[in-house]
Design a protein around this motif. Structure first.
Motif, mmCIF file in Angstrom:
data_model
loop_
_atom_site.group_PDB
_atom_site.id
_atom_site.type_symbol
_atom_site.label_atom_id
_atom_site.label_comp_id
_atom_site.label_asym_id
_atom_site.label_seq_id
_atom_site.Cartn_x
_atom_site.Cartn_y
_atom_site.Cartn_z
ATOM 1 N N GLY A 7 0.807 -1.213 0.000
ATOM 2 C CA GLY A 7 0.000 0.000 0.000
ATOM 3 C C GLY A 7 0.838 1.260 0.000
ATOM 4 N N ARG A 48 -5.179 3.072 -2.908
ATOM 5 C CA ARG A 48 -6.340 3.126 -3.801
ATOM 6 C C ARG A 48 -7.378 4.111 -3.277
ATOM 7 N N THR A 49 -7.989 4.840 -4.197
ATOM 8 C CA THR A 49 -9.074 5.749 -3.838
ATOM 9 C C THR A 49 -10.351 4.937 -3.637
ATOM 10 N N GLY A 52 -11.350 2.957 -6.589
ATOM 11 C CA GLY A 52 -10.415 1.929 -7.051
ATOM 12 C C GLY A 52 -9.213 2.414 -7.830
ATOM 13 N N ASP A 53 -9.104 3.711 -8.078
ATOM 14 C CA ASP A 53 -7.946 4.233 -8.805
ATOM 15 C C ASP A 53 -6.705 4.164 -7.915
ATOM 16 N N LEU A 54 -5.576 3.799 -8.496
ATOM 17 C CA LEU A 54 -4.317 3.714 -7.769
ATOM 18 C C LEU A 54 -3.599 5.059 -7.814
#
Length: 95
Positions: A7, A48-49, A52-54
């Motif tokens: 993460g 991740r937001t 789901g965006d990294l």
């Protein structure tokens, strides 16, 4: 053994600094400071937001950074002592 942080975590090594007074006494380095200088050893893939965006990390291995004193956990990587911190504990990149 090699550590791969997950993460938004970052593996760093802190620089050991000694300070001397006029009388020649050695004080524990940076014990009174709010930040410590560290070198980034390894970086996680990011966080991740909610959708789901990294979001990639802002630092990379080899960067010198300022870290809040007391941040992270100490672990042994072979004979080396390293710290695992969150990217949010990094105050600045030293250029």
């Amino acid at each position: 053994m090699s550590l791969k942080p997950l993460g938004d975590r970052v593996v760093v090594t802190f620089e050991e600094v000694e300070e001397k007074t006029v009388g020649g006494f050695v004080l524990a380095g940076a014990s009174h400071d709010a930040t410590k200088t560290a070198t980034v050893v390894a970086v996680g893939e990011g966080i991740r937001t909610l959708n789901g965006d990294l979001v990639a990390p802002s630092v990379e291995a080899g960067d010198k950074v300022l870290v809040e004193t007391g941040a992270g956990i100490e672990v042994k990587d072979g004979e080396d002592k390293v710290f695992i911190i969150r990217e949010s504990d990094i105050v600045a990149i030293v250029e």
